[in-house]
Design a protein around this motif. Structure first.
Motif, PDB file in Angstrom:
ATOM      1  N   GLN A   1       0.870  -1.177   0.000  1.00 31.90           N
ATOM      2  CA  GLN A   1       0.000   0.000   0.000  1.00 31.90           C
ATOM      3  C   GLN A   1       0.901   1.218   0.000  1.00 31.90           C
ATOM      4  OE1 GLN A   1      -1.969   0.507   3.961  1.00 31.90           O
ATOM      5  NE2 GLN A   1      -1.077  -1.514   4.342  1.00 31.90           N
ATOM      6  N   ASP A   2       0.316   2.397  -0.075  1.00 31.80           N
ATOM      7  CA  ASP A   2       1.114   3.622  -0.136  1.00 31.80           C
ATOM      8  C   ASP A   2       2.125   3.693   1.008  1.00 31.80           C
ATOM      9  OD1 ASP A   2      -0.202   4.355  -2.399  1.00 31.80           O
ATOM     10  OD2 ASP A   2      -1.338   5.995  -1.499  1.00 31.80           O
ATOM     11  N   ASN A   3       3.311   4.200   0.665  1.00 39.73           N
ATOM     12  CA  ASN A   3       4.422   4.401   1.590  1.00 39.73           C
ATOM     13  C   ASN A   3       5.036   3.107   2.121  1.00 39.73           C
ATOM     14  OD1 ASN A   3       4.334   7.184   1.244  1.00 39.73           O
ATOM     15  ND2 ASN A   3       2.801   7.402   2.844  1.00 39.73           N
ATOM     16  N   LYS A   4       4.822   2.008   1.411  1.00 36.84           N
ATOM     17  CA  LYS A   4       5.518   0.760   1.718  1.00 36.84           C
ATOM     18  C   LYS A   4       6.659   0.623   0.725  1.00 36.84           C
ATOM     19  CE  LYS A   4       2.815  -0.975   4.943  1.00 36.84           C
ATOM     20  NZ  LYS A   4       3.253  -1.326   6.280  1.00 36.84           N
ATOM     21  N   LEU A   5       7.821   0.214   1.233  1.00 36.38           N
ATOM     22  CA  LEU A   5       8.937  -0.080   0.349  1.00 36.38           C
ATOM     23  C   LEU A   5       8.733  -1.498  -0.170  1.00 36.38           C
ATOM     24  CD1 LEU A   5      12.087   1.011  -0.356  1.00 36.38           C
ATOM     25  CD2 LEU A   5      12.408  -1.238   0.652  1.00 36.38           C
ATOM     26  N   VAL A   6       8.811  -1.655  -1.470  1.00 34.87           N
ATOM     27  CA  VAL A   6       8.609  -2.949  -2.112  1.00 34.87           C
ATOM     28  C   VAL A   6       9.873  -3.301  -2.886  1.00 34.87           C
ATOM     29  CG1 VAL A   6       7.190  -4.246  -3.761  1.00 34.87           C
ATOM     30  CG2 VAL A   6       6.142  -2.433  -2.367  1.00 34.87           C
ATOM     31  N   GLU A   7      10.336  -4.527  -2.701  1.00 32.40           N
ATOM     32  CA  GLU A   7      11.441  -5.046  -3.509  1.00 32.40           C
ATOM     33  C   GLU A   7      10.909  -6.251  -4.262  1.00 32.40           C
ATOM     34  OE1 GLU A   7      15.618  -4.156  -1.447  1.00 32.40           O
ATOM     35  OE2 GLU A   7      14.359  -5.509  -0.257  1.00 32.40           O
ATOM     36  N   LEU A   8      11.235  -6.305  -5.551  1.00 29.36           N
ATOM     37  CA  LEU A   8      10.732  -7.403  -6.372  1.00 29.36           C
ATOM     38  C   LEU A   8      11.685  -7.698  -7.515  1.00 29.36           C
ATOM     39  CD1 LEU A   8       9.489  -5.834  -9.072  1.00 29.36           C
ATOM     40  CD2 LEU A   8       7.652  -5.364  -7.495  1.00 29.36           C
ATOM     41  N   THR A   9      11.492  -8.851  -8.100  1.00 31.25           N
ATOM     42  CA  THR A   9      12.157  -9.179  -9.356  1.00 31.25           C
ATOM     43  C   THR A   9      11.038  -9.424 -10.370  1.00 31.25           C
ATOM     44  OG1 THR A   9      12.230 -11.544  -8.820  1.00 31.25           O
ATOM     45  CG2 THR A   9      14.194 -10.227  -8.280  1.00 31.25           C
ATOM     46  N   TYR A  10      11.385  -9.325 -11.640  1.00 32.76           N
ATOM     47  CA  TYR A  10      10.350  -9.577 -12.643  1.00 32.76           C
ATOM     48  C   TYR A  10      10.957 -10.048 -13.949  1.00 32.76           C
ATOM     49  CZ  TYR A  10      11.397  -5.048 -14.869  1.00 32.76           C
ATOM     50  OH  TYR A  10      12.003  -3.994 -15.509  1.00 32.76           O
ATOM     51  N   GLU A  11      10.088 -10.615 -14.758  1.00 34.59           N
ATOM     52  CA  GLU A  11      10.457 -10.925 -16.134  1.00 34.59           C
ATOM     53  C   GLU A  11       9.308 -10.511 -17.023  1.00 34.59           C
ATOM     54  OE1 GLU A  11      11.459 -15.070 -16.214  1.00 34.59           O
ATOM     55  OE2 GLU A  11       9.395 -15.723 -16.059  1.00 34.59           O
ATOM     56  N   VAL A  12       9.651 -10.195 -18.257  1.00 35.67           N
ATOM     57  CA  VAL A  12       8.669  -9.797 -19.254  1.00 35.67           C
ATOM     58  C   VAL A  12       8.615 -10.919 -20.288  1.00 35.67           C
ATOM     59  CG1 VAL A  12       8.006  -8.061 -20.949  1.00 35.67           C
ATOM     60  CG2 VAL A  12       9.251  -7.374 -18.889  1.00 35.67           C
ATOM     61  N   VAL A  13       7.407 -11.438 -20.508  1.00 35.91           N
ATOM     62  CA  VAL A  13       7.209 -12.576 -21.394  1.00 35.91           C
ATOM     63  C   VAL A  13       6.315 -12.160 -22.558  1.00 35.91           C
ATOM     64  CG1 VAL A  13       6.313 -14.944 -21.517  1.00 35.91           C
ATOM     65  CG2 VAL A  13       7.398 -14.132 -19.410  1.00 35.91           C
ATOM     66  N   ASP A  14       6.687 -12.583 -23.766  1.00 39.24           N
ATOM     67  CA  ASP A  14       5.831 -12.370 -24.933  1.00 39.24           C
ATOM     68  C   ASP A  14       4.652 -13.335 -24.806  1.00 39.24           C
ATOM     69  OD1 ASP A  14       4.794 -13.085 -27.685  1.00 39.24           O
ATOM     70  OD2 ASP A  14       6.139 -11.451 -28.212  1.00 39.24           O
ATOM     71  N   LYS A  15       3.449 -12.789 -24.701  1.00 45.73           N
ATOM     72  CA  LYS A  15       2.253 -13.614 -24.478  1.00 45.73           C
ATOM     73  C   LYS A  15       2.045 -14.630 -25.602  1.00 45.73           C
ATOM     74  CE  LYS A  15      -2.598 -13.157 -23.199  1.00 45.73           C
ATOM     75  NZ  LYS A  15      -3.679 -12.208 -22.940  1.00 45.73           N
ATOM     76  N   LYS A  16       2.326 -14.230 -26.819  1.00 40.17           N
ATOM     77  CA  LYS A  16       2.074 -15.089 -27.971  1.00 40.17           C
ATOM     78  C   LYS A  16       3.057 -16.263 -28.042  1.00 40.17           C
ATOM     79  CE  LYS A  16       1.489 -14.817 -32.982  1.00 40.17           C
ATOM     80  NZ  LYS A  16       1.532 -13.912 -34.141  1.00 40.17           N
ATOM     81  N   SER A  17       4.346 -15.974 -27.894  1.00 42.30           N
ATOM     82  CA  SER A  17       5.357 -17.026 -28.066  1.00 42.30           C
ATOM     83  C   SER A  17       5.798 -17.685 -26.763  1.00 42.30           C
ATOM     84  CB  SER A  17       6.598 -16.450 -28.751  1.00 42.30           C
ATOM     85  OG  SER A  17       7.285 -15.572 -27.875  1.00 42.30           O
ATOM     86  N   GLY A  18       5.555 -17.003 -25.621  1.00 41.92           N
ATOM     87  CA  GLY A  18       6.036 -17.512 -24.341  1.00 41.92           C
ATOM     88  C   GLY A  18       7.504 -17.212 -24.086  1.00 41.92           C
ATOM     89  N   GLN A  19       8.153 -16.520 -25.016  1.00 45.99           N
ATOM     90  CA  GLN A  19       9.578 -16.201 -24.894  1.00 45.99           C
ATOM     91  C   GLN A  19       9.789 -15.126 -23.833  1.00 45.99           C
ATOM     92  OE1 GLN A  19      11.204 -14.417 -28.440  1.00 45.99           O
ATOM     93  NE2 GLN A  19      13.296 -14.434 -27.657  1.00 45.99           N
ATOM     94  N   VAL A  20      10.802 -15.348 -22.975  1.00 47.96           N
ATOM     95  CA  VAL A  20      11.177 -14.338 -21.992  1.00 47.96           C
ATOM     96  C   VAL A  20      11.982 -13.266 -22.719  1.00 47.96           C
ATOM     97  CG1 VAL A  20      12.469 -13.855 -19.889  1.00 47.96           C
ATOM     98  CG2 VAL A  20      11.179 -15.992 -20.079  1.00 47.96           C
ATOM     99  N   LEU A  21      11.484 -12.031 -22.691  1.00 50.41           N
ATOM    100  CA  LEU A  21      12.102 -10.918 -23.415  1.00 50.41           C
ATOM    101  C   LEU A  21      13.029 -10.093 -22.532  1.00 50.41           C
ATOM    102  CD1 LEU A  21       8.889  -9.745 -25.287  1.00 50.41           C
ATOM    103  CD2 LEU A  21      10.709 -11.216 -26.174  1.00 50.41           C
ATOM    104  N   ALA A  22      12.751 -10.062 -21.250  1.00 52.84           N
ATOM    105  CA  ALA A  22      13.581  -9.325 -20.298  1.00 52.84           C
ATOM    106  C   ALA A  22      13.463 -10.022 -18.958  1.00 52.84           C
ATOM    107  CB  ALA A  22      13.115  -7.876 -20.179  1.00 52.84           C
ATOM    108  N   ASN A  23      14.560  -9.979 -18.204  1.00 56.02           N
ATOM    109  CA  ASN A  23      14.593 -10.670 -16.931  1.00 56.02           C
ATOM    110  C   ASN A  23      15.397  -9.823 -15.950  1.00 56.02           C
ATOM    111  OD1 ASN A  23      14.931 -12.458 -14.819  1.00 56.02           O
ATOM    112  ND2 ASN A  23      15.264 -14.215 -16.154  1.00 56.02           N
ATOM    113  N   VAL A  24      14.762  -9.382 -14.888  1.00 60.47           N
ATOM    114  CA  VAL A  24      15.443  -8.566 -13.880  1.00 60.47           C
ATOM    115  C   VAL A  24      15.566  -9.419 -12.621  1.00 60.47           C
ATOM    116  CG1 VAL A  24      15.336  -6.472 -12.486  1.00 60.47           C
ATOM    117  CG2 VAL A  24      14.581  -6.425 -14.858  1.00 60.47           C
ATOM    118  N   GLN A  25      16.781  -9.907 -12.361  1.00 66.09           N
ATOM    119  CA  GLN A  25      16.991 -10.803 -11.227  1.00 66.09           C
ATOM    120  C   GLN A  25      17.478 -10.080  -9.985  1.00 66.09           C
ATOM    121  OE1 GLN A  25      19.545 -13.906 -12.680  1.00 66.09           O
ATOM    122  NE2 GLN A  25      17.903 -14.851 -13.842  1.00 66.09           N
TER     123      GLN A  25
END
Length: 169
Positions: free
Chosen positions: A6-30
């Motif tokens: 919620q507002d004023n919470k520090l959030v740490e995360l990792t993410y990846e971006v996947v092409d919905k059509k092909s399933g290919q991972v386009l970007a990966n932030v570890q």
């Protein structure tokens, strides 16, 4: 009970971006990306809206229209030229070239194709024009400090580092 985003919470995360059509991972932030929820627009509003109320350990998938975030594909930003007109150091697919326009505006172009005679560069964001899925893993949720709220991100005590003085190893 774990804290929720919620507002004023520090959030740490990792993410990846996947092409919905092909399933290919386009970007990966570890490495953890950190932001203060509600103060820093580092992520698209659609993503932060879906993060609201989530907790540490949650993994979510957010469908994103690449055109909504990165704009529509513009074919006028794709150029093919004789390879002889391109300096040797740029003759590699995937190479990023920073170009400057007549008005001094700068734009990154990516070498997307190359053969014996020609080289093609593309100034479009590689994610525009695609249906994407942002897959996010929430690593940390906690109260942000006043300094973090002001900065919009995690504040780490330590020496100031001048990025211009960092020498690559």
């Amino acid at each position: 009970m774990s804290e929720t985003i919620q507002d004023n919470k520090l959030v740490e995360l990792t993410y990846e971006v996947v092409d919905k059509k092909s399933g290919q991972v386009l970007a990966n932030v570890q490495f953890p990306l950190s932001y203060v929820h509600g103060t820093d627009p580092v992520l698209a509003k659609q993503v932060t809206d879906d993060l609201e109320g989530r907790s540490q350990g949650d993994v979510i998938e957010v469908p994103i229209d690449g055109n909504a975030i990165y704009g529509s594909r513009d074919e006028s930003l794709v150029f093919t030229d004789s390879i002889e007109n391109v300096p040797e150091e740029y003759r590699e697919v995937g190479k990023i070239i920073l170009m400057e326009g007549e008005k001094g505006d700068r734009k990154e172009f990516i070498v997307t194709r190359m053969d014996d005679k020609t080289l093609t560069v593309d100034g479009n964001n590689p994610l525009c024009g695609r249906d994407l899925i942002f897959r996010l893993e929430i690593l940390t949720v906690r109260d942000a400090t006043p300094e973090e709220i002001e900065a919009g991100t995690k504040v780490v005590d330590g020496p100031d580092i001048d990025p211009d003085r960092i020498v690559p190893i």
